[in-house]
Every structure is written in structure tokens, then in C-alpha cells.
Design a protein around this motif. Structure first.
Motif, mmCIF file in Angstrom:
data_model
loop_
_atom_site.group_PDB
_atom_site.id
_atom_site.type_symbol
_atom_site.label_atom_id
_atom_site.label_comp_id
_atom_site.label_asym_id
_atom_site.label_seq_id
_atom_site.Cartn_x
_atom_site.Cartn_y
_atom_site.Cartn_z
ATOM 1 N N ARG A 52 35.423 86.272 46.632
ATOM 2 C CA ARG A 52 36.384 85.793 47.633
ATOM 3 C C ARG A 52 36.496 86.742 48.817
ATOM 4 N NH1 ARG A 52 40.844 83.973 43.145
ATOM 5 N NH2 ARG A 52 39.462 82.610 42.032
ATOM 6 N N ALA A 53 35.369 87.306 49.195
ATOM 7 C CA ALA A 53 35.361 88.205 50.344
ATOM 8 C C ALA A 53 34.689 87.507 51.517
ATOM 9 C CB ALA A 53 34.615 89.481 50.001
ATOM 10 N N GLU A 54 35.042 87.954 52.714
ATOM 11 C CA GLU A 54 34.410 87.428 53.918
ATOM 12 C C GLU A 54 33.705 88.583 54.619
ATOM 13 O OE1 GLU A 54 37.514 85.914 56.335
ATOM 14 O OE2 GLU A 54 38.283 84.604 54.740
ATOM 15 N N ALA A 55 32.883 88.220 55.595
ATOM 16 C CA ALA A 55 32.254 89.257 56.406
ATOM 17 C C ALA A 55 33.347 90.121 57.024
ATOM 18 C CB ALA A 55 31.392 88.613 57.484
ATOM 19 N N GLY A 56 33.130 91.418 57.034
ATOM 20 C CA GLY A 56 34.105 92.324 57.621
ATOM 21 C C GLY A 56 35.118 92.886 56.650
ATOM 22 N N ASP A 57 35.058 92.438 55.383
ATOM 23 C CA ASP A 57 35.986 92.954 54.367
ATOM 24 C C ASP A 57 35.517 94.276 53.762
ATOM 25 O OD1 ASP A 57 37.685 90.858 54.711
ATOM 26 O OD2 ASP A 57 37.130 89.785 52.885
ATOM 27 N N LYS A 58 34.338 94.749 54.195
ATOM 28 C CA LYS A 58 33.764 96.000 53.673
ATOM 29 C C LYS A 58 33.316 95.817 52.224
ATOM 30 C CE LYS A 58 34.677 101.012 53.798
ATOM 31 N NZ LYS A 58 34.477 101.606 55.129
ATOM 32 N N THR A 59 32.404 94.874 52.042
ATOM 33 C CA THR A 59 31.871 94.608 50.699
ATOM 34 C C THR A 59 30.376 94.319 50.813
ATOM 35 O OG1 THR A 59 32.072 92.199 50.779
ATOM 36 C CG2 THR A 59 34.045 93.426 50.114
ATOM 37 N N MET A 60 29.780 93.943 49.673
ATOM 38 C CA MET A 60 28.383 93.509 49.629
ATOM 39 C C MET A 60 28.089 92.411 50.656
ATOM 40 S SD MET A 60 28.127 92.842 45.542
ATOM 41 C CE MET A 60 26.433 92.257 45.561
ATOM 42 N N VAL A 61 29.107 91.594 50.903
ATOM 43 C CA VAL A 61 28.924 90.471 51.839
ATOM 44 C C VAL A 61 28.446 90.972 53.202
ATOM 45 C CG1 VAL A 61 30.164 88.640 53.078
ATOM 46 C CG2 VAL A 61 30.579 89.016 50.638
ATOM 47 N N ASP A 62 28.894 92.164 53.585
ATOM 48 C CA ASP A 62 28.520 92.693 54.901
ATOM 49 C C ASP A 62 27.044 93.090 54.975
ATOM 50 O OD1 ASP A 62 31.051 92.414 56.160
ATOM 51 O OD2 ASP A 62 31.765 94.053 54.904
ATOM 52 N N ALA A 63 26.399 93.286 53.841
ATOM 53 C CA ALA A 63 24.944 93.493 53.843
ATOM 54 C C ALA A 63 24.221 92.152 53.733
ATOM 55 C CB ALA A 63 24.543 94.413 52.687
ATOM 56 N N LEU A 64 24.802 91.243 52.947
ATOM 57 C CA LEU A 64 24.114 89.974 52.677
ATOM 58 C C LEU A 64 24.147 89.008 53.862
ATOM 59 C CD1 LEU A 64 25.029 89.179 48.967
ATOM 60 C CD2 LEU A 64 22.727 89.446 49.921
ATOM 61 N N VAL A 65 25.255 88.966 54.589
ATOM 62 C CA VAL A 65 25.353 88.015 55.707
ATOM 63 C C VAL A 65 24.250 88.258 56.744
ATOM 64 C CG1 VAL A 65 26.754 87.347 57.691
ATOM 65 C CG2 VAL A 65 27.774 87.389 55.412
ATOM 66 N N PRO A 66 24.092 89.497 57.234
ATOM 67 C CA PRO A 66 22.995 89.707 58.187
ATOM 68 C C PRO A 66 21.622 89.525 57.537
ATOM 69 C CG PRO A 66 24.166 91.780 57.741
ATOM 70 C CD PRO A 66 24.957 90.686 57.109
ATOM 71 N N ALA A 67 21.507 89.826 56.246
ATOM 72 C CA ALA A 67 20.213 89.668 55.576
ATOM 73 C C ALA A 67 19.800 88.201 55.553
ATOM 74 C CB ALA A 67 20.293 90.223 54.151
ATOM 75 N N VAL A 68 20.755 87.328 55.235
ATOM 76 C CA VAL A 68 20.454 85.894 55.198
ATOM 77 C C VAL A 68 20.086 85.392 56.595
ATOM 78 C CG1 VAL A 68 21.476 83.611 54.840
ATOM 79 C CG2 VAL A 68 21.848 85.431 53.156
ATOM 80 N N ALA A 69 20.868 85.826 57.593
ATOM 81 C CA ALA A 69 20.595 85.391 58.972
ATOM 82 C C ALA A 69 19.208 85.855 59.405
ATOM 83 C CB ALA A 69 21.673 85.938 59.910
#
Lengths: 233, 221
Positions: free
Chosen positions: B122-139
Motif C-alpha cells: 500500500r505504498a505509492e511513489a515517493g513514500d521511500k520504499t521499494m516502489v521508488d526503485a520499481l516505478v522508474p524501472a518499469v517505465a
């Protein structure tokens, strides 16, 4: 057959202590405490949580409560992999208050959704909330309904503490009546053990119990009996 | 040519080596803003992954992903176990019957992994989590596919973007996970989960040696 309650914590001691606390008010409810890592450290162990989820169900389903974030994730994964999706309810609620409320609701024979809702509704207590009804309209609102009320002095040792509060809630479970207990400035729903405890009414204190609804008389009689028996202490 | 089952197995052996080599770095990062167990947990998890990969034959890349997922879920603990496990389970579902993973498959698997992590954490980009590495990786992976890149180019683009994304978590204030309890004090440190995600993708993209098994196997263009 009652709904079971699974408590997932990072700490085994925390889970077991909470099961003990909730179990005091829900002697017939299966409470499964799971916490800590196999080696004894802090954490949530997927296999242990899965086993607890698989074992706990007594036939009426189970609710799962958890403490910190990763306990939720582990519980979700465990529920997805071993649980029957229709019979496992993950509840995002205050861990302690939610567990006690869920256990009492399960003890009272509540269905899965009811037990889950009870946990979610477990609020911080009347000190934080204030009286349920306030303002100029409150008095009128209470008066328009057929209210039966009795005033008691609590003679038992611990007042409206955990066990007596649970007994009171259980005595009126299943009745079609809205029962409220007033002490000092606080007034709470007698269906909530935690709210009753939160009143802080002790030995020697005077409380007023009021009831409305079709079973109001029965409810009031049961509460009267219980108080007069000093909550069987 | 893309990533066959042997290449995926070899890639996870490389991931295990890279994570083990960076164990102390991850421990230090997590000690600064978390509970300090990320390096230890992931090292334990990927060591177990190597053992379970060595145990038998594997039919497809998706099967390997599922095996790695279940091993990590059972051995990592903390938030990382369920998060990495969910990511890899979703990735496996995105490429169910493929014998080889082509560029589009890699991008689809990454996108599914990201969705899984977002749903679980339940994290979004900018929450300082794995998501912040994965979002740019997917893009970046999707861009590379659009540019006609081969499998290796897609992995390289994803890896580089994850690396940058992880670095950019440093100034962020954590809004999810244990670090969020620190509030403002979580700023100034890399997020350990974003860092480990970048390391995993880096190992996937790298043709580096994997001495224990299938040396030199990498995802070819």
C-alpha cells in the motif's frame, strides 16, 4: 461453533499476552496467538502464521488481527495461500482493543462479519470520544424514546473492570434493546466491553443503566440481577 | 533469443551473490532508518533460494519465479519476504507459459511485480520504499521495449533506472514501513528496500560470473 480469532504479532509475548487478556472475556473462543521468529527473535514467520490460520477455524471462520505493517502482509499472504477466502477476515483494527472486541463478539455468537465489525469499531474509549450524545438535542433525544432506567452502586471489588464489564455485555447479548450505562460525564453503549471499562467506574461508584427497545425490561432485569450478585465475585 | 529457464536460474544465483556481497551495506542502511535486519534477512533468503534452485529441474521461467517467491516468503520474514514474494508471484503470473522471456515479457513481469508490491505494501511513489526503485524501472523497461530494445537492453534500462530511483530516495521522508515512525529523521538515508531492489535488478541485468552453476549464462539479445 464460534468464530476464531488469530493474533499475529512481531512478538510472541505480545501475541500470547493479548490472547490471555482477550481470552479472559471470551472463554469459549479459540484464540490463536502467533508471533516471533522460530529462533525466538522478533518478526513474523510465514509458516507459523499459515499454520495458525489453517488450524484456528472451528467451522465458523476466523478473524485475523495484526500489529505492525509486515505482520499484515504476512497474514494476508497466509490467508491467500491456506485460508478459505470466504471464512478468513483480515481486520485492520487497533491490535489490543480490536482483539478484545472481536473475542467478546465471537463469544456472544456473532457471525464472521459481526466479529470483524466489532474489532473495527473498537475505538480508543470514551475519554477520547466524550459522551456519545451531547449538546442541547441530547436530552430530548433520550427522552423521546421509552427509557427504563435503574441506578446502582457498584459493590463488587473491581467495579466495571474487564471481567464484570464482559459479564454485563454478555448478559444482554441477543436482546433487542439499546442499553446504555452512565457514570459521571460519560455514557456508553453496554454492548461494548471496552467502552464500559473506559468509564472507569470502581467499587462504591454509582452508575445509571438505561434501556430502550422491545426487550428493555428484560435487559434491565438481567443487569440488575448481575449487579446485585456482585458480578459473581 | 531471450531469457530461458537456465538463464533465469543463473540470474537468481547472481542475485544471491550480489545480495550477500552487499549484506553489510543493507544492514547499515536499515539500521539508520529501520530495524536493521534487511541485509541479514535477504542474505538468509537468497541463500535458501540457491539451495532450493539446486534441488531439482525447472520447467519454465515462471516456475523458477514461483519457487523463488515461496522460498523468500518462508525464509526472509519482515516486510521484505511478503513484498519480494508477492512481486515474484505476480511476475510469474504475467509470463505463465513462456519458454523464454522476450523483451515484452520482461517489461510485463516487472509491471506485474510493481503492481503486486503496491497492492501488498500500500505504498505509492515517493513514500521511500521499494516502489521508488520499481516505478522508474518499469517505465524505463517499457520505454526500452518501445525503442525496439532486446531483452538485455530492457533489463539494463530497468536496472539503471532502479539504481537512480533508489539513490533518489535519500532526501525523502518515509511514509510507509518502519522508517515512517521516524518522520523527518528518515530523510538523508537511502531506503534499504529500494536499494536491494536496485541490486536485484542489477544482478539480473549483469552478465557477471556465477561460479556455482551454469557459468556465463545471461539473458541474450
Amino acid at each position: 461453533m464460534r468464530v476464531a480469532v488469530v493474533l499475529v504479532s512481531h512478538s510472541r509475548a505480545l501475541a500470547e499476552g493479548l490472547a490471555e487478556l482477550a481470552g479472559q472475556m471470551a472463554p469459549d473462543v479459540r484464540l490463536e496467538a502467533v508471533g516471533g521468529l522460530p529462533g525466538g527473535g522478533l518478526g513474523t514467520d510465514f509458516d507459523a502464521v499459515s499454520t495458525a490460520v489453517a488450524d484456528a477455524d472451528q467451522g465458523a471462520g476466523l478473524v485475523v488481527l495484526y500489529d505492525l505493517g509486515s505482520a499484515r502482509m504476512t497474514a494476508e499472504l497466509a490467508a491467500e495461500s491456506v485460508g478459505d477466502p470466504d471464512r478468513v477476515l483480515l481486520v485492520d483494527a487497533p491490535f489490543v482493543e480490536g482483539a478484545v472486541a472481536a473475542a467478546v463478539a465471537a463469544q456472544n455468537g456473532g457471525e464472521l462479519a459481526t466479529v470483524g465489525a466489532a474489532a473495527v469499531a473498537a475505538a480508543p474509549g470514551p475519554e477520547a470520544r466524550g459522551p456519545a450524545l451531547t449538546g442541547p438535542a441530547a436530552e430530548g433525544a433520550v427522552e423521546t424514546a421509552e427509557v427504563r432506567a435503574e441506578t446502582f452502586v457498584l459493590r463488587n471489588e473491581v467495579g466495571l473492570h474487564a471481567r464484570p464489564a464482559a459479564l454485563l455485555t454478555r448478559s444482554i447479548a441477543g436482546l433487542d434493546a439499546d442499553v446504555r450505562v452512565r457514570f459521571g460525564d460519560g455514557e456508553v453503549d453496554a454492548a461494548s466491553v471496552l467502552a464500559l471499562m473506559g468509564l472507569g467506574a470502581g467499587r462504591g461508584d454509582t452508575v445509571t443503566v438505561s434501556a430502550t427497545g422491545p426487550d428493555a425490561e428484560t435487559a434491565l432485569r438481567r443487569v440488575t440481577d448481575l449487579v446485585e450478585r456482585n458480578f459473581d465475585e | 533469443m531471450g531469457c530461458g529457464v537456465d538463464e533465469v536460474v543463473a540470474a537468481f544465483h547472481r542475485v544471491a551473490e550480489v545480495i550477500t556481497a552487499h549484506r553489510d551495506e543493507l544492514v547499515d542502511l536499515d539500521r539508520a532508518i529501520g530495524d536493521g535486519d534487511h541485509g541479514e534477512n535477504l542474505t538468509r533468503g537468497f541463500t535458501a533460494v540457491r539451495a532450493s534452485l539446486d534441488e531439482g529441474e525447472h520447467g519454465s521461467p515462471a516456475e523458477v519465479l514461483k519457487l523463488v517467491a515461496s522460498t523468500l516468503i518462508s525464509t526472509v520474514g519482515g516486510a521484505a519476504g511478503p513484498l519480494y514474494g508477492t512481486a515474484l508471484l505476480r511476475a510469474a503470473k504475467a509470463v505463465p507459459d513462456r519458454v523464454e522471456l522476450g523483451p515484452e515479457d520482461v517489461a510485463a513481469a516487472l509491471a506485474a511485480a510493481l503492481e503486486g508490491v503496491v497492492a501488498r505494501g500500500r505504498a505509492e511513489a515517493g513514500d521511500k520504499t521499494m516502489v521508488d526503485a520499481l516505478v522508474p524501472a518499469v517505465a524505463a523497461a517499457e520505454r526500452a521495449v518501445g525503442d525496439g530494445g532486446d531483452t538485455r537492453a530492457v533489463l539494463a534500462a530497468a536496472s539503471a533506472a532502479a539504481e537512480t530511483g533508489a539513490r533518489e530516495t535519500a532526501p525523502l521522508v518515509a511514509r510507509k514501513g518502519r522508517a515512517s515512525y521516524l518522520g523527518e529523521r528518515s530523510a538523508g538515508h537511502l531506503d534499504p528496500g529500494a536499494r536491494s531492489t536496485a541490486l536485484v535488478l542489477g544482478a539480473f541485468a549483469s552478465p557477471g560470473p556465477s561460479p556455482s552453476r551454469t557459468p556465463g549464462k545471461e539473458c541474450e539479445g
